[in-house]
Design an enzyme around this catalytic site. Sequence first.
Site, PDB file in Angstrom:
ATOM      1  N   LYS A   1      80.491  56.033 159.464  1.00  0.00           N
ATOM      2  CA  LYS A   1      79.167  56.638 159.509  1.00  0.00           C
ATOM      3  C   LYS A   1      78.570  56.364 160.873  1.00  0.00           C
ATOM      4  O   LYS A   1      78.648  55.239 161.373  1.00  0.00           O
ATOM      5  CB  LYS A   1      78.284  56.044 158.415  1.00  0.00           C
ATOM      6  CG  LYS A   1      76.810  56.456 158.498  1.00  0.00           C
ATOM      7  CD  LYS A   1      75.968  55.510 159.328  1.00  0.00           C
ATOM      8  CE  LYS A   1      74.623  56.168 159.650  1.00  0.00           C
ATOM      9  NZ  LYS A   1      73.862  55.401 160.666  1.00  0.00           N
TER      10      LYS A   1
ATOM     11  N   THR B   1      80.701  49.175 165.970  1.00  0.00           N
ATOM     12  CA  THR B   1      79.723  50.240 166.087  1.00  0.00           C
ATOM     13  C   THR B   1      79.629  50.997 164.767  1.00  0.00           C
ATOM     14  O   THR B   1      80.646  51.348 164.191  1.00  0.00           O
ATOM     15  CB  THR B   1      80.124  51.223 167.207  1.00  0.00           C
ATOM     16  OG1 THR B   1      80.476  50.482 168.367  1.00  0.00           O
ATOM     17  CG2 THR B   1      78.981  52.148 167.546  1.00  0.00           C
TER      18      THR B   1
ATOM     19  N   GLU C   1      73.680  62.649 167.561  1.00  0.00           N
ATOM     20  CA  GLU C   1      72.430  63.358 167.313  1.00  0.00           C
ATOM     21  C   GLU C   1      72.031  64.260 168.476  1.00  0.00           C
ATOM     22  O   GLU C   1      71.776  63.793 169.590  1.00  0.00           O
ATOM     23  CB  GLU C   1      71.307  62.344 167.054  1.00  0.00           C
ATOM     24  CG  GLU C   1      71.480  61.588 165.752  1.00  0.00           C
ATOM     25  CD  GLU C   1      70.518  60.436 165.607  1.00  0.00           C
ATOM     26  OE1 GLU C   1      70.408  59.920 164.480  1.00  0.00           O
ATOM     27  OE2 GLU C   1      69.895  60.033 166.603  1.00  0.00           O
TER      28      GLU C   1
ATOM     29  N   ASN D   1      64.953  61.914 167.057  1.00  0.00           N
ATOM     30  CA  ASN D   1      64.607  60.506 166.970  1.00  0.00           C
ATOM     31  C   ASN D   1      63.102  60.262 167.010  1.00  0.00           C
ATOM     32  O   ASN D   1      62.634  59.194 166.602  1.00  0.00           O
ATOM     33  CB  ASN D   1      65.309  59.723 168.091  1.00  0.00           C
ATOM     34  CG  ASN D   1      66.773  59.505 167.759  1.00  0.00           C
ATOM     35  OD1 ASN D   1      67.117  58.621 166.985  1.00  0.00           O
ATOM     36  ND2 ASN D   1      67.643  60.335 168.309  1.00  0.00           N
TER      37      ASN D   1
ATOM     38  N   SER E   1      59.795  60.613 159.609  1.00  0.00           N
ATOM     39  CA  SER E   1      58.904  61.554 158.904  1.00  0.00           C
ATOM     40  C   SER E   1      59.660  62.404 157.913  1.00  0.00           C
ATOM     41  O   SER E   1      60.878  62.414 157.882  1.00  0.00           O
ATOM     42  CB  SER E   1      58.212  62.446 159.931  1.00  0.00           C
ATOM     43  OG  SER E   1      59.141  63.199 160.663  1.00  0.00           O
TER      44      SER E   1
END
Length: 385
Positions: free
Chosen positions: A170, A181, A261, A380, A385
């Site tokens: 993951k 990591t 990401e 990020n 939220s």
Amino acid sequence: MSVTAPAGFEAAGVAAGLKSTGKPDVAVVVNRGPRKVGAAVFTSNRAKANPIIWSQQAVADRIVEAVVLNSGGANCFTGAFGFQTTHQTAEKAAELLGVSAGDVLICSTGLIGTGDEAFRAKVLDGTEQAIAALSVDGGDHAAEAIMTTDTVAKMAVVTHGGWTIGGMAKGAGMLAPGLATMLVVITTDAVLEPLQADEVLRRATGKTFDRLDSDGCMSTNDQVTLLANGASEVVPDLEEFAEALTGLCQELALKLQGDAEGAGHDITIEVQHAVSEQEAVEVGRSVARNNLFKAAIFGNDPNWGRVLAAIGTTSAQFDPYDVDVWMNGVRVCTQGGPDRPREEVDLTARATHLIIDLKVGESTATVLTNDLTHDYVHENSAYAS
């Protein structure tokens, strides 16, 4: 099948309600033996999550029966309540599996600083559900349950000489090394002694996960675990096994890099002719963590000056005015000055290959990173939220 590809392992992944999406969020991987050898490497961040603190203690005797993992909450900086939650999770798994709680490792991933009675109840309930669902076909579900901002589950399998290695990983952000990591579980049915398992795991992570440096941000929860049960009854040549394990870890590391990401480029930084491997890694990492260079690659700009500026901050031995730099096969810099026209470099593809020739030794090392994009910043900035 990932972690259940080797004989003697079962796994499961279930939805316990930790994620608002309703997707799987608790996984369990169980070693059914006959051997129960375990090894692990952890983040070197001094700020460690409760599962890391627990698992470092639990793996000390190199016996591991099971690993329980959850997404949807890092259980980090949650005080005594958080450590009690980790302890209770291990006790719950141990009770249901008929093993010692001290032989159960715990991993968590998600938002730092959150955790309440509802979180604890869901983790414990998910652990119970997952153990009830354990099967030799559950590896894929387990890999899905540990995802957070990942867009795909990461799995790999290698079979060689009568034994098999399986792995799941993951990670999509906070990808920076510190012995390990992200969250990774690796299983094998090869016959390994405890010290051998620890040795080959550290060798493999040092060459792979430890050189994946997507954003320079080290997590509080990183853990890589290797479980070996000897179910194949095959004693491998240790060098062959180490090579296969390193290959599997590299495959997973590349999948993590490719899912980073918001990334638009996967950057391979190959440092050649360094005085030592350690210095080659230092030089590669200096570029991997240079935001100006990463922003240039995002803009398809072969700005090799930023490469030289980055490596000039290191303590590695080299002459800044005798360095060659290639970008995607074009030598843009030679002897510290311009070479081929920048227009010859095509950076529109996702794969970006940077070569830095220091011309001072015979050592080489490769570091993996990504570009710095608008999407990374947005993702990020909105993570909580």
